[in-house]
Design a protein around this motif. Sequence first.
Motif, PDB file in Angstrom:
ATOM      1  N   CYS A 198      -9.182  -1.909   4.594  1.00  0.00           N
ATOM      2  CA  CYS A 198      -7.766  -1.726   4.947  1.00  0.00           C
ATOM      3  C   CYS A 198      -6.829  -2.118   3.804  1.00  0.00           C
ATOM      4  O   CYS A 198      -5.721  -1.586   3.696  1.00  0.00           O
ATOM      5  CB  CYS A 198      -7.426  -2.547   6.183  1.00  0.00           C
ATOM      6  SG  CYS A 198      -8.394  -2.107   7.636  1.00  0.00           S
ATOM      7  N   LEU A 207      -5.834   4.437  11.915  1.00  0.00           N
ATOM      8  CA  LEU A 207      -6.823   5.061  12.791  1.00  0.00           C
ATOM      9  C   LEU A 207      -6.887   4.360  14.143  1.00  0.00           C
ATOM     10  O   LEU A 207      -7.137   4.977  15.169  1.00  0.00           O
ATOM     11  CB  LEU A 207      -8.187   4.965  12.089  1.00  0.00           C
ATOM     12  CG  LEU A 207      -9.384   5.686  12.667  1.00  0.00           C
ATOM     13  CD1 LEU A 207      -9.116   7.165  12.818  1.00  0.00           C
ATOM     14  CD2 LEU A 207     -10.586   5.475  11.761  1.00  0.00           C
ATOM     15  N   ARG A 225      -3.655   5.890   3.875  1.00  0.00           N
ATOM     16  CA  ARG A 225      -3.789   7.051   4.757  1.00  0.00           C
ATOM     17  C   ARG A 225      -2.942   6.920   6.027  1.00  0.00           C
ATOM     18  O   ARG A 225      -2.823   5.833   6.590  1.00  0.00           O
ATOM     19  CB  ARG A 225      -5.253   7.201   5.215  1.00  0.00           C
ATOM     20  CG  ARG A 225      -6.151   7.905   4.259  1.00  0.00           C
ATOM     21  CD  ARG A 225      -7.582   7.895   4.731  1.00  0.00           C
ATOM     22  NE  ARG A 225      -8.077   6.547   4.924  1.00  0.00           N
ATOM     23  CZ  ARG A 225      -8.360   5.716   3.947  1.00  0.00           C
ATOM     24  NH1 ARG A 225      -8.212   6.089   2.697  1.00  0.00           N
ATOM     25  NH2 ARG A 225      -8.795   4.509   4.190  1.00  0.00           N
ATOM     26  N   ARG A 238       0.855  -1.198   0.000  1.00  0.00           N
ATOM     27  CA  ARG A 238       0.000   0.000   0.000  1.00  0.00           C
ATOM     28  C   ARG A 238       0.891   1.249   0.000  1.00  0.00           C
ATOM     29  O   ARG A 238       1.787   1.374   0.839  1.00  0.00           O
ATOM     30  CB  ARG A 238      -0.903  -0.002   1.245  1.00  0.00           C
ATOM     31  CG  ARG A 238      -1.857  -1.181   1.281  1.00  0.00           C
ATOM     32  CD  ARG A 238      -2.611  -1.274   2.601  1.00  0.00           C
ATOM     33  NE  ARG A 238      -1.736  -1.526   3.731  1.00  0.00           N
ATOM     34  CZ  ARG A 238      -2.164  -1.775   4.974  1.00  0.00           C
ATOM     35  NH1 ARG A 238      -3.462  -1.825   5.221  1.00  0.00           N
ATOM     36  NH2 ARG A 238      -1.325  -1.986   5.953  1.00  0.00           N
TER      37      ARG A 238
END
Length: 351
Positions: free
Chosen positions: A262, A280, A267, A17
């Motif tokens: 996910c 998060l 992010r 990612r």
Amino acid sequence: MSPAALWLPSITDTFARPLRNLRVSVTDRCNLRCQYCMPEEEYVWLRRDDVLTFEELRELVDIFTELGVDKVRLTGGEPLLRRDLPTLVRMLAQHPRVKDLAITTNGVLLTDQARALYEAGLHRVTVSLDTLRPERFQALTRRDAHHKVLDGIDAVRHVGFQGTKIDTVVMRGTNEDELVDLLEYGKRVGAEVRFIEYMDVGGATQWSMAKVFSRAAMLELFGQRYGRIEPVVEISSAPADRFVLPDGTVFGIIASTTTPFCRTCDRSRLTADGMWYLCLYAQKGIDLRTPLREGASREDIKSLIAGSWTRRRDRGAEARKELEALGVRAPLIQIEGLREDPHLEMHTRGG
Ligand code: SF4
């Protein structure tokens, strides 16, 4: 310099990612007290001296862009409480590698600031709005400011912003009876509404699975009202799955609780005092303020960020979902834990 020369490939984590999307919290303070985020009477705040200056934030953002970040979202707390925020917006908007500069705000102060933010170069605005009923807003947020939020949304449109979004946290037994009204409101004000499942994140001390109004329930409700709902086919790492009504209206659903995403998450989150969180749900962050203030070189800070991201294995929402199957899903962190470390609060790390 040509745009191609500015482009830098992103580093990737253990699940391939990329590091692209940075949420920058500019303050942990908020002028609302929403039930799902700040339900308590008292909070432990960040030390003022620890809060990064605009120059420090720009420096960190600049380093992040060299590792692949090209989307920056300003968050809080409530970001419009940070004094002179348009100055920071101008500094970041001028950055050649920041392609998308957005803000998430509760809208209370937008009427006064929308024009300055627009003129400073902010690209997009997302406003949180969970109800169209003033008395319900007061009950949800413990503040009498509903009219200010609606005025703020009007102001955003009038100064010329495009791509405005409205984020609605949906809680069963609280506001699921307003989803159609909110969608219709979005049509009237030219904003795309995104419905967010209630999440068991830090700060949501009153969360329970029974209060989650799921993506499936939302789609069923909209189907009954509007007829056929089609998914928008697109390749995106955005958290919302988008759908289109028969009349062409597009809306989104962020289903982190029942349908985590996910696997595509690019992010990460920077708190106002320079702690960097890779998820998060992460319980520990990486301190970027200390090396920055102690004079570490850019290359050292860059290595710290790159090394942390390339080792990243976070998939917090998926892990929470696995707990549900075991029947042990509950609020992530109890109030005592939040008081010990305010970085665990969503209003600190920018939701
Ligand atoms: S839970 Fe963590 S890894 Fe999953 S989408 Fe959210 S921030 Fe990304």
